[in-house]
Design a protein around this motif. Structure first.
Motif, PDB file in Angstrom:
ATOM      1  N   ASP A 185      12.351 -10.157  26.157  1.00 46.33           N
ATOM      2  CA  ASP A 185      12.245 -10.532  24.749  1.00 46.33           C
ATOM      3  C   ASP A 185      13.484 -10.074  23.983  1.00 46.33           C
ATOM      4  O   ASP A 185      13.414  -9.700  22.816  1.00 46.33           O
ATOM      5  CB  ASP A 185      10.983  -9.949  24.123  1.00 46.33           C
ATOM      6  N   LYS A 190      13.782 -13.630  21.761  1.00 40.89           N
ATOM      7  CA  LYS A 190      12.833 -13.249  20.713  1.00 40.89           C
ATOM      8  C   LYS A 190      12.367 -14.475  19.932  1.00 40.89           C
ATOM      9  O   LYS A 190      11.333 -14.433  19.266  1.00 40.89           O
ATOM     10  CB  LYS A 190      13.485 -12.261  19.748  1.00 40.89           C
ATOM     11  N   TYR A 274       3.530 -11.571  23.983  1.00 40.20           N
ATOM     12  CA  TYR A 274       4.781 -12.333  23.908  1.00 40.20           C
ATOM     13  C   TYR A 274       4.494 -13.835  23.879  1.00 40.20           C
ATOM     14  O   TYR A 274       5.110 -14.582  23.108  1.00 40.20           O
ATOM     15  CB  TYR A 274       5.664 -11.978  25.106  1.00 40.20           C
TER      16      TYR A 274
END
Length: 344
Positions: A185, A190, A274
């Protein structure tokens, strides 16, 4: 403007010569790879093939017009960067797991190379046709049209995004990614779970936007074959997009990756978060993605049901139970050892 009249080879769009070059080049690669069981040249042969086609068609067309040069260079830069990166990566890893069940089988292995021929030839079509005699025989629109500018901007952003995100993921795998359960990430990841795929699609879309300018600005008669051929070359980025979305990209990573983590208990809670917070393809802030309605994510957000992992439906529960039982035994053994130790 041209250094010489376009050279006519087999047809007026360079389709046949581009196909023959691609078939010959890929068969050379296949022969080497199959004979020596050598994985390291496969992706390099694919990427470098784009460079060869761009150079040859630009040279045969004899054009010094900026649009032909720019699109050819854009295709070459994208392909050379991708081929170089994939070659570097395979030299580090040593082999390509994709071919573990094909490497020793003539027809299945050849099938991959035949598909690579189709991929290279088709994705190259906008540049191949733009450099061809049937397009160059008319006066080209001056360079700097809106489609040229838009295409250049998109290409620059997409090329940068793909280059940087590939580097970010590679560095992650060489560092934190070696830890079990680590979630990539970092950087552009991200904002998208697959920013490199999104960028790869957009580089080809941008080249098409520039290449189609002679048709979109009326230099080519709307009923002509060249007009139709330029617009039809959109099949190039459509094929690339289809491969990434439905065959070799997301389908091999999304649900299978989540399934593996869940069944093995490798960082599943972090990865589940995530998945919930991060766009599958189109880069955007996590605060926006996580608050989008599910219907939006499952449609225009590209997180289609075929990618979504549901533990109740898709996990092998026997593997989960066996893992949990094994973990329970380890914990029990640990408690027994601790209970037998003398108290201080």
């Amino acid at each position: 403007m041209a250094t010489h009249s376009p050279t006519h080879v087999l047809d007026d769009y360079y389709l046949a010569i581009a196909l023959l070059i691609t078939v010959a080049y890929q068969l050379i690669g296949f022969t080497i790879a199959f004979t020596f069981k050598f994985d390291k040249i496969t992706d390099f042969m694919g990427g470098s093939n784009f460079v060869i086609l761009a150079i040859i068609t630009l040279s045969m067309g004899g054009s010094t017009h900026a649009r032909q040069i720019v699109t050819s260079i854009f295709l070459m830069l994208w392909a050379a960067r991708l081929a170089g990166f994939l070659l570097f990566r395979i030299l580090k890893t040593g082999k390509d797991d994709r071919f573990d069940d094909k490497r020793d089988k003539f027809l299945p292995f050849l099938g991959f190379w035949v598909f690579q021929m189709l991929w290279v030839w088709t994705v190259s079509l906008p540049v191949t046709i733009l450099n061809s005699p049937n397009v160059l025989r008319v006066q080209q629109p001056s360079f700097g049209k809106a489609t040229d500018i838009i295409g250049i901007i998109i290409w620059a952003l997409a090329f940068g995004l793909e280059t940087i995100s590939d580097a970010q993921k590679y560095r992650f795998k060489q560092g934190p990614g070696k830890e079990p359960g680590a979630v990539c990430d970092v950087g552009f990841f991200k904002f998208s779970r697959h920013p490199n795929y999104f960028a790869e699609i957009m580089t080809q879309v941008s080249i098409y936007i520039i290449a189609v300018t002679p048709a979109s600005y009326g230099a080519l008669p709307s009923g002509s074959g060249a007009y139709a051929a330029l617009y039809a070359s959109c099949v190039g980025f459509i094929l690339l997009t289809s491969l990434l979305l439905f065959l070799s990209g997301l389908p091999l990573q999304e649900r299978p990756g989540a399934k593996k983590r869940y069944e093995k208990g490798i960082g599943w809670p972090q990865y589940e978060k995530y998945l919930h917070d991060t766009s599958i393809l189109i880069p955007m802030p996590q605060a926006i993605w996580r608050n989008l309605p599910v219907i939006v994510k499952r449609t225009i957000g590209c997180e289609w049901p075929m990618y979504v992992f549901d533990p109740a439906k898709h996990a092998d529960q026997s593997k989960v139970h066996n893992r949990e039982a094994e973990e329970g035994r380890h914990e029990s053994n640990g408690d027994d050892r601790n209970s037998s130790e003398p108290l201080n």
